[in-house]
Design a protein around this motif. Structure first.
Motif, PDB file in Angstrom:
ATOM      1  N   SER A 184     -18.203   2.098   3.291  1.00 11.83           N
ATOM      2  CA  SER A 184     -17.616   3.401   3.238  1.00 11.83           C
ATOM      3  C   SER A 184     -16.169   3.464   2.980  1.00 11.83           C
ATOM      4  O   SER A 184     -15.901   4.686   2.694  1.00 11.83           O
ATOM      5  N   GLU A 185     -15.587   2.292   2.941  1.00  7.95           N
ATOM      6  CA  GLU A 185     -14.125   2.459   2.690  1.00  7.95           C
ATOM      7  C   GLU A 185     -13.693   0.985   1.916  1.00  7.95           C
ATOM      8  O   GLU A 185     -14.047  -0.130   2.356  1.00  7.95           O
ATOM      9  N   TRP A 186     -13.023   1.391   0.808  1.00  5.66           N
ATOM     10  CA  TRP A 186     -12.748   0.117   0.091  1.00  5.66           C
ATOM     11  C   TRP A 186     -11.324   0.558  -0.304  1.00  5.66           C
ATOM     12  O   TRP A 186     -10.913   0.963  -1.018  1.00  5.66           O
ATOM     13  N   SER A 187     -10.277  -0.424   0.350  1.00  4.85           N
ATOM     14  CA  SER A 187      -8.849  -0.281   0.308  1.00  4.85           C
ATOM     15  C   SER A 187      -8.226  -1.363  -0.590  1.00  4.85           C
ATOM     16  O   SER A 187      -8.648  -2.655  -0.464  1.00  4.85           O
ATOM     17  N   VAL A 188      -7.144  -0.970  -1.284  1.00  8.06           N
ATOM     18  CA  VAL A 188      -6.344  -1.765  -2.229  1.00  8.06           C
ATOM     19  C   VAL A 188      -4.832  -1.624  -1.571  1.00  8.06           C
ATOM     20  O   VAL A 188      -4.524  -0.536  -1.590  1.00  8.06           O
ATOM     21  N   GLU A 189      -4.216  -2.722  -1.486  1.00  7.36           N
ATOM     22  CA  GLU A 189      -2.839  -2.313  -1.505  1.00  7.36           C
ATOM     23  C   GLU A 189      -1.947  -2.997  -2.317  1.00  7.36           C
ATOM     24  O   GLU A 189      -2.425  -3.683  -3.268  1.00  7.36           O
ATOM     25  N   GLY A 190      -0.840  -2.302  -2.698  1.00  4.60           N
ATOM     26  CA  GLY A 190      -0.270  -2.738  -3.622  1.00  4.60           C
ATOM     27  C   GLY A 190       1.299  -2.176  -3.599  1.00  4.60           C
ATOM     28  O   GLY A 190       1.673  -1.463  -2.638  1.00  4.60           O
ATOM     29  N   ASN A 191       2.481  -2.539  -4.439  1.00  2.27           N
ATOM     30  CA  ASN A 191       3.596  -2.050  -4.372  1.00  2.27           C
ATOM     31  C   ASN A 191       3.856  -0.907  -5.859  1.00  2.27           C
ATOM     32  O   ASN A 191       3.017  -1.164  -6.880  1.00  2.27           O
ATOM     33  N   PRO A 192       4.891  -0.059  -5.693  1.00  3.75           N
ATOM     34  CA  PRO A 192       4.875   0.887  -6.455  1.00  3.75           C
ATOM     35  C   PRO A 192       5.034   0.699  -8.065  1.00  3.75           C
ATOM     36  O   PRO A 192       4.454   1.030  -8.911  1.00  3.75           O
ATOM     37  N   GLU A 193       5.875  -0.614  -8.059  1.00  4.41           N
ATOM     38  CA  GLU A 193       6.384  -1.139  -9.621  1.00  4.41           C
ATOM     39  C   GLU A 193       5.114  -1.468 -10.428  1.00  4.41           C
ATOM     40  O   GLU A 193       5.021  -1.675 -11.429  1.00  4.41           O
ATOM     41  N   SER A 194       3.948  -1.943  -9.623  1.00 10.08           N
ATOM     42  CA  SER A 194       2.903  -2.486 -10.481  1.00 10.08           C
ATOM     43  C   SER A 194       1.752  -1.512 -10.523  1.00 10.08           C
ATOM     44  O   SER A 194       0.552  -1.883 -10.640  1.00 10.08           O
ATOM     45  N   VAL A 195       1.883  -0.133 -10.028  1.00  8.23           N
ATOM     46  CA  VAL A 195       0.894   0.657 -10.105  1.00  8.23           C
ATOM     47  C   VAL A 195       0.888   1.793 -11.288  1.00  8.23           C
ATOM     48  O   VAL A 195       2.172   2.448 -11.210  1.00  8.23           O
ATOM     49  N   ASN A 196       0.101   1.717 -12.091  1.00  6.25           N
ATOM     50  CA  ASN A 196       0.048   2.813 -13.216  1.00  6.25           C
ATOM     51  C   ASN A 196      -1.159   3.871 -13.265  1.00  6.25           C
ATOM     52  O   ASN A 196      -2.111   3.278 -12.587  1.00  6.25           O
TER      53      ASN A 196
END
Length: 376
Positions: free
Chosen positions: A88-100
């Protein structure tokens, strides 16, 4: 009982000054690591069977440094060795500079439906003071990319008690936050962990942190503003719009079972807690020899389980429901903890209701002291 799956991706572009997580600013062994991780999933399935996780959390490190083909590889791996019919929930974490935009589209295409972004602050000087490499503008770009690709469940991490941080800096970050309107906010106080750059700076007298009273004011300001904006303060450090509490973390806080894959990952299955090695060379070596990289296993006793359950439940706004305690341990919470409850009544830190005990507003600031009292 629900089951979670945690997967650790240890790579980062740089290490923040406060971070003691297992991470490394070196992507050169990315493919070797993913090869080993795939082997671990296979061996894990051979030992535990085809588990059925209700939640997946991919943390790090900075998982968003992985490439497009890596994400599709992980997706195929999970589908092959886990039963995802109840996911029901699939989370990914990351940092702003690597998100596009491209990354956001890839994550959405494989089924990720929740994203957690490490913002910490929207004050550029504070970000540099703690070793973060992103800018406030990159937070905006990343958030907009996630929204554009249809992510409607986004968490933003904030931090308090940072060196040089003021109440006005908290207000500025909260103002930015209002524009974003994320579904979830986590707000953690800085902890100086042994072996980190901040630990060395503190021992040398080079780290000037806010006074405890000021840090408490910061926490109270965040609490007050987010509640006014409709967030539910469902755990000491976490706030969510209705229906958007993190299911994966709720499973932890309810002492649920969780499988863990990857370097330094910690799991809890069949009443046994296990820990993987944090040595990358050993991790790859063990798995190349068809051996799970587990360095310790511990069967959790009923007494230890009870202690952890009480400690974690006290962090939740619901607190300790007497009926759940009775069902789990076969005894009355009010009888078992009568002495501690009587002592704590006069502090104003606990709210004793007909069906549950929870921390009061004042008690949120003294949760650790309450927990200690229950186990003296």
């Amino acid at each position: 009982m629900s089951l979670g799956l945690y997967v650790h991706i240890p790579f980062c572009r740089s290490k923040c000054y406060y971070c003691d997580f297992c991470s490394m600013p070196d992507l050169s062994r990315r493919v070797d690591y993913l090869d080993a991780l795939e082997k671990e999933v296979q061996l894990h399935a051979a030992r535990y069977g085809r588990l059925m996780p209700e939640t997946i959390f991919i943390g790090g490190g900075t998982p968003t440094l992985l490439e497009d083909q890596d994400w599709h590889r992980l997706s195929r791996l999970f589908e092959r060795f886990f039963d995802l019919s109840s996911l029901s929930e699939w989370s990914v974490e990351g940092n702003p500079e690597s998100v596009n935009l491209a990354l956001s589209k890839t994550l959405k295409s494989i089924g990720v439906n929740r994203f957690s972004m490490g913002v910490q602050s929207m004050d550029f000087s504070l970000l540099r003071a703690i070793g973060r490499i992103h800018s406030p503008e990159e937070v905006t770009t990343a958030f907009n990319a996630l929204r554009q690709t249809g992510f409607d469940n986004i968490n933003l991490d904030l931090m308090t008690g940072l060196p040089g941080q003021t109440l006005s800096a908290i207000d500025e970050t909260l103002s930015w936050l209002k524009q974003f309107d994320p579904e979830h906010v986590s707000a953690y106080g800085l902890k100086i962990e042994e072996g980190t750059p901040f630990d060395r700076m503190e021992r040398q007298g080079l780290l000037k942190l806010p006074e405890e009273t000021l840090e408490r004011e910061m926490d109270h300001r965040i609490r007050e503003v987010l509640r006014e904006r409709g967030y539910q303060h469902y755990e000491i450090s976490n706030y969510a719009k209705p229906g958007r509490a993190c299911r994966h973390n709720l499973n932890y806080w309810n002492c649920g079972s969780y499988a863990a894959i990857g370097l330094s990952a910690h799991g809890y299955l069949n009443g046994v807690r296990y820990e993987n090695t944090s040595d990358l060379n050993r991790y790859i070596h063990d798995l190349s020899h068809e051996t799970l990289p587990v360095i310790s296993e511990e069967a959790i006793s009923p007494q230890e389980d009870e202690k952890e359950w009480i400690m974690l439940r006290l962090r939740l706004s619901e607190g300790i429901p007497y009926s759940q305690y009775q069902a789990r341990y076969g005894k009355s919470f009010l009888n078992e903890k009568k002495t501690a409850i009587e002592k704590l009544k006069g502090t104003g830190w606990i709210d004793l209701q007909k069906e549950h005990l929870r921390l009061t507003e004042a008690g949120l600031d003294f949760a650790n002291a309450v927990i200690v009292e229950f186990f003296e």
